[in-house]
Write a protein that holds these residues in place. Structure first.
Motif, mmCIF file in Angstrom:
data_model
loop_
_atom_site.group_PDB
_atom_site.id
_atom_site.type_symbol
_atom_site.label_atom_id
_atom_site.label_comp_id
_atom_site.label_asym_id
_atom_site.label_seq_id
_atom_site.Cartn_x
_atom_site.Cartn_y
_atom_site.Cartn_z
ATOM 1 N N ASP A 7 0.836 -1.199 0.000
ATOM 2 C CA ASP A 7 0.000 0.000 0.000
ATOM 3 C C ASP A 7 0.870 1.247 0.000
ATOM 4 N N GLN A 8 1.885 1.254 0.843
ATOM 5 C CA GLN A 8 2.747 2.416 0.972
ATOM 6 C C GLN A 8 3.524 2.679 -0.317
ATOM 7 N N GLN A 9 3.998 1.616 -0.956
ATOM 8 C CA GLN A 9 4.735 1.776 -2.209
ATOM 9 C C GLN A 9 3.838 2.338 -3.296
ATOM 10 N N SER A 10 2.624 1.813 -3.422
ATOM 11 C CA SER A 10 1.746 2.248 -4.503
ATOM 12 C C SER A 10 1.305 3.694 -4.323
ATOM 13 N N LEU A 11 1.196 4.162 -3.076
ATOM 14 C CA LEU A 11 0.813 5.547 -2.832
ATOM 15 C C LEU A 11 2.005 6.493 -2.843
ATOM 16 N N GLY A 12 3.189 5.948 -2.622
ATOM 17 C CA GLY A 12 4.383 6.776 -2.593
ATOM 18 C C GLY A 12 4.520 7.596 -1.323
ATOM 19 N N ILE A 13 3.768 7.255 -0.290
ATOM 20 C CA ILE A 13 3.855 7.958 0.987
ATOM 21 C C ILE A 13 3.799 6.938 2.116
ATOM 22 N N GLU A 14 4.235 7.371 3.292
ATOM 23 C CA GLU A 14 4.092 6.513 4.465
ATOM 24 C C GLU A 14 2.632 6.561 4.902
ATOM 25 N N ILE A 15 2.089 5.425 5.280
ATOM 26 C CA ILE A 15 0.718 5.396 5.775
ATOM 27 C C ILE A 15 0.650 4.580 7.058
ATOM 28 N N SER A 28 -28.333 -2.744 20.584
ATOM 29 C CA SER A 28 -28.120 -3.961 19.806
ATOM 30 C C SER A 28 -26.654 -4.374 19.896
ATOM 31 N N PRO A 29 -26.195 -4.758 21.088
ATOM 32 C CA PRO A 29 -24.771 -5.071 21.248
ATOM 33 C C PRO A 29 -24.300 -6.295 20.471
ATOM 34 N N GLU A 30 -25.232 -7.104 19.970
ATOM 35 C CA GLU A 30 -24.817 -8.281 19.204
ATOM 36 C C GLU A 30 -24.392 -7.932 17.781
ATOM 37 N N THR A 31 -24.637 -6.713 17.365
ATOM 38 C CA THR A 31 -24.268 -6.287 16.022
ATOM 39 C C THR A 31 -23.064 -5.353 16.097
ATOM 40 N N THR A 32 -21.948 -5.808 15.552
ATOM 41 C CA THR A 32 -20.746 -4.985 15.564
ATOM 42 C C THR A 32 -20.320 -4.633 14.147
ATOM 43 N N VAL A 33 -19.499 -3.619 14.050
ATOM 44 C CA VAL A 33 -18.931 -3.202 12.777
ATOM 45 C C VAL A 33 -17.420 -3.317 12.894
ATOM 46 N N MET A 34 -16.787 -3.753 11.836
ATOM 47 C CA MET A 34 -15.327 -3.773 11.744
ATOM 48 C C MET A 34 -14.932 -2.599 10.857
ATOM 49 N N PHE A 35 -14.000 -1.784 11.355
ATOM 50 C CA PHE A 35 -13.659 -0.558 10.652
ATOM 51 C C PHE A 35 -12.151 -0.331 10.664
ATOM 52 N N LYS A 36 -11.618 0.037 9.516
ATOM 53 C CA LYS A 36 -10.196 0.362 9.379
ATOM 54 C C LYS A 36 -10.095 1.758 8.780
ATOM 55 N N LEU A 37 -9.304 2.606 9.423
ATOM 56 C CA LEU A 37 -9.075 3.965 8.957
ATOM 57 C C LEU A 37 -7.600 4.098 8.595
ATOM 58 N N VAL A 38 -7.323 4.588 7.404
ATOM 59 C CA VAL A 38 -5.955 4.738 6.910
ATOM 60 C C VAL A 38 -5.653 6.233 6.800
ATOM 61 N N TYR A 39 -4.457 6.618 7.280
ATOM 62 C CA TYR A 39 -4.106 8.039 7.286
ATOM 63 C C TYR A 39 -2.613 8.237 7.049
ATOM 64 N N ASP A 40 -2.272 9.472 6.718
ATOM 65 C CA ASP A 40 -0.884 9.878 6.519
ATOM 66 C C ASP A 40 -0.350 10.366 7.864
ATOM 67 N N PRO A 41 0.656 9.705 8.450
ATOM 68 C CA PRO A 41 1.149 10.110 9.767
ATOM 69 C C PRO A 41 1.884 11.455 9.777
ATOM 70 N N THR A 42 2.269 11.945 8.619
ATOM 71 C CA THR A 42 2.953 13.239 8.549
ATOM 72 C C THR A 42 1.953 14.384 8.597
ATOM 73 N N THR A 43 0.922 14.311 7.780
ATOM 74 C CA THR A 43 -0.076 15.387 7.706
ATOM 75 C C THR A 43 -1.311 15.099 8.556
ATOM 76 N N LEU A 44 -1.476 13.838 8.963
ATOM 77 C CA LEU A 44 -2.647 13.342 9.694
ATOM 78 C C LEU A 44 -3.925 13.410 8.866
ATOM 79 N N GLU A 45 -3.778 13.492 7.534
ATOM 80 C CA GLU A 45 -4.951 13.492 6.656
ATOM 81 C C GLU A 45 -5.455 12.072 6.437
ATOM 82 N N ILE A 46 -6.766 11.956 6.300
ATOM 83 C CA ILE A 46 -7.405 10.672 6.035
ATOM 84 C C ILE A 46 -7.152 10.318 4.571
ATOM 85 N N ILE A 47 -6.692 9.076 4.324
ATOM 86 C CA ILE A 47 -6.444 8.679 2.938
ATOM 87 C C ILE A 47 -7.153 7.384 2.556
#
Length: 107
Positions: A7-15, A28-47
């Protein structure tokens, strides 16, 4: 699930990423969501993000898409105001939670 070197190589930035599982609704505690958030650690922007719910959470991934398009930062996402209705969601949206975890990861 950390971002992969490929992922990092294809974007050309650290993520970095955060992954969490959270209830989708207060009553409804029996229903959960799985979530992954990817961001740039330098700018803290969501990518990027991934979501796997058992209920319709299309609005959440649409919000992540808009965050990417507008250059939204982790802090902006962590403290964004989302509608709360106990039978439909939790006081802290999964997107807020992921943003907060990522901010803690960076501090």
């Amino acid at each position: 699930m950390p971002a992969t070197p490929h992922d990092q190589q294809s974007l050309g930035i650290e993520i970095k990423s955060v992954y969490l599982e959270q209830e989708t609704a207060l009553f409804s505690p029996e229903t959960t969501v799985m979530f992954k958030l990817v961001y740039d650690p330098t700018t803290l922007e969501i990518i990027g993000g991934q979501i796997m719910p058992k209920v319709d959470l299309t609005a959440n991934i649409n919000t992540v898409s808009l965050a990417i398009q507008t250059g939204c930062t982790l802090e902006q996402l962590a403290y964004a105001d989302f509608f709360f209705q106990p039978e439909l969601n939790t006081p802290r949206n999964v997107i807020n939670t992921a943003g907060l975890i990522a901010l803690l990861q960076e501090n």
